[in-house]
Design an enzyme around this catalytic site. Structure first.
Site, short mmCIF file in Angstrom:
data_model
loop_
_atom_site.label_atom_id
_atom_site.label_comp_id
_atom_site.label_asym_id
_atom_site.label_seq_id
_atom_site.Cartn_x
_atom_site.Cartn_y
_atom_site.Cartn_z
N LYS A 6 0.73 -1.37 -0.16
CA LYS A 6 0.05 -0.01 -0.13
C LYS A 6 0.54 1.14 -0.16
CE LYS A 6 -3.25 -0.58 -0.44
NZ LYS A 6 -3.04 -1.92 -2.20
N GLY A 21 1.58 2.15 -3.32
CA GLY A 21 2.47 2.65 -4.08
C GLY A 21 2.55 2.27 -5.48
N THR A 67 1.64 0.01 -7.22
CA THR A 67 0.24 0.15 -8.81
C THR A 67 0.86 0.96 -10.13
OG1 THR A 67 -1.40 -0.70 -7.17
CG2 THR A 67 -1.97 0.27 -9.91
N HIS A 118 7.03 -7.41 -2.53
CA HIS A 118 7.23 -7.14 -1.81
C HIS A 118 8.42 -7.16 -0.15
CE1 HIS A 118 3.39 -4.28 -2.48
NE2 HIS A 118 2.28 -5.97 -1.82
N ARG A 130 6.17 5.56 1.17
CA ARG A 130 5.49 6.32 2.03
C ARG A 130 5.18 6.45 2.93
NH1 ARG A 130 -1.09 5.10 -0.28
NH2 ARG A 130 -1.43 6.89 -0.58
N ARG A 169 -7.95 3.99 -4.85
CA ARG A 169 -8.93 3.99 -3.76
C ARG A 169 -8.86 5.61 -4.07
NH1 ARG A 169 -9.05 6.01 1.78
NH2 ARG A 169 -7.12 6.47 1.24
N GLY A 202 -5.76 7.73 -3.63
CA GLY A 202 -4.48 8.24 -4.64
C GLY A 202 -3.83 9.65 -3.93
P1 A3P Z 1 -4.92 4.92 -1.19
O1 A3P Z 1 -5.61 3.89 -0.90
O2 A3P Z 1 -4.11 5.66 -0.48
O3 A3P Z 1 -5.83 5.61 -2.28
P2 A3P Z 1 -0.79 -0.41 -3.76
O4 A3P Z 1 -0.64 -0.23 -5.34
O5 A3P Z 1 1.27 -0.81 -3.03
O6 A3P Z 1 -1.32 -1.70 -3.31
O7 A3P Z 1 -0.55 0.90 -3.13
C1 A3P Z 1 -2.23 1.47 -3.12
C2 A3P Z 1 -2.18 2.33 -3.17
O8 A3P Z 1 -1.68 4.10 -4.39
C3 A3P Z 1 -3.43 3.48 -2.76
O9 A3P Z 1 -3.23 4.51 -2.14
C4 A3P Z 1 -3.93 3.48 -4.18
O10 A3P Z 1 -4.89 4.51 -4.94
C5 A3P Z 1 -2.54 4.02 -5.04
N1 A3P Z 1 -2.61 4.42 -6.28
C6 A3P Z 1 -2.58 3.43 -7.14
N2 A3P Z 1 -2.54 3.73 -8.43
C7 A3P Z 1 -1.89 4.82 -8.52
C8 A3P Z 1 -1.25 5.66 -9.07
N3 A3P Z 1 -1.87 5.60 -10.61
N4 A3P Z 1 -0.95 6.87 -8.99
C9 A3P Z 1 -1.24 7.57 -7.14
N5 A3P Z 1 -1.54 6.71 -6.08
C10 A3P Z 1 -2.17 5.59 -6.52
#
Ligand code: A3P
Length: 283
Positions: free
Chosen positions: A22, A24, A26, A84, A106, A249, A251
């Site tokens: 979590k 970022g 993605t 991870h 983060r 969610r 971002g």
């Molecule tokens: P939030 O829950 O704070 O919105 P991971 O990818 O490591 O699982 O992390 C997920 C977090 O990255 C979530 O944060 C998600 O919304 C955010 N996220 C996913 N894609 C993103 C993007 N393209 N740009 C910025 N944040 C992104």
């Protein structure tokens, strides 16, 4: 994890992307893919979720049958892979592979709030789990005790931070907040680390403006764009069958403000100060 450690054979030009859950991943996957493959008109990320394009080693090797085919995803060189796992848990083979690693960190409070939302969504997918939400108090307690998947958080981040200081040519350490604050500068840094020099030949449309190329990478990887794609609205992960939508969610930065009490935030801040003191890292 044992299978990943013992069976996975890295190639020296693999590019492992690493992150605590979590933080970022993605976004990092999308950015790296788009930097390296910008010239491909048919952007695969419009059809596949970043996690299906950049295989997660932890998941591939957790599956009942190790899905080696996923590891190649059609690329023979410069494979983007994700894990991870903390640096200290990677096998000697991976650590000594000569690969370039990119780590994304983060702020712990935003990570925790993101994780809390994510787990409350995925437990609902399992009919045997209680339907009540996991309370935030419990999440903060687990975090402060170091009991989180792939945790403890601080040891995880410090491991990659220290490695990036020792081997800056091999380990790039990025922060979610800096990507948000100055995305163009951070993308240039990432591209240069990956050995990708933006030029006339990079842009499919022949545009020679580096600025345009950086903007294209950012747009293709942007939260707003990815979240609205059909594959991310209605698809599910290849392994694990988690709906893709749960990875997009909000971002944003400092969303913790909406969920943590001042006492919870203070407790985490104090721990952060204690754990990161004297190493030149702030989160
Ligand atoms: P939030 O829950 O704070 O919105 P991971 O990818 O490591 O699982 O992390 C997920 C977090 O990255 C979530 O944060 C998600 O919304 C955010 N996220 C996913 N894609 C993103 C993007 N393209 N740009 C910025 N944040 C992104």
């Amino acid at each position: 994890m044992a299978a990943f450690r013992s069976e996975f054979q890295p190639r020296s030009d693999d590019i492992p992307l690493t992150s605590f859950p979590k933080t970022g991943a993605t976004w990092l996957m999308a950015l790296c893919h788009n930097i390296l493959h910008l010239e491909e008109d048919d952007n695969i990320l419009t059809k596949m979720k970043p996690h299906d394009v950049v295989p997660a080693l932890d998941v591939v090797y957790l599956a009942d049958q190790v899905q080696h085919a996923l590891l190649d995803s059609g690329r023979t060189t410069g494979r983007l892979l994700h894990t991870h796992l903390p640096y200290s848990c990677l096998s000697e083979a991976v650590r000594n592979s000569g690969c370039k690693f990119v780590h994304l960190a983060r702020n712990p409070k935003d990570m925790l709030v993101s994780m809390w939302h994510f787990y409350n969504k995925i437990v609902k997918l399992n009919p045997t789990m209680p339907s009540a939400s996991f309370p935030m108090e419990g999440a903060v307690e687990s975090f402060c005790s170091g009991v989180l998947p792939f945790g403890p958080f601080y040891e995880h981040v410090v491991g990659y931070w220290e490695e990036s200081k020792k081997r800056p040519d091999k380990v790039l350490f990025l922060k979610y907040e800096e990507l948000r604050r100055d995305p163009k500068e951070q993308v240039r840094k990432l591209a240069s680390f990956l050995g990708k020099l933006f030029s006339t030949t990079t842009a499919a449309d022949g545009d020679d403006d580096d600025e345009v190329v950086v903007e294209k990478v950012l747009w293709r990887s942007s939260f707003g764009r990815l979240k609205e794609l059909e594959v991310n609205k209605n698809g599910v992960l290849e392994i694990g069958k988690v709906p893709n939508v749960h990875f997009f969610r909000k971002g944003t930065v400092r969303d913790w403000n909406n969920y943590l009490t001042p006492q919870m935030a203070e407790r985490i801040d104090q721990l952060t100060q204690l754990k990161l003191q004297g190493i030149g890292l702030s989160l």
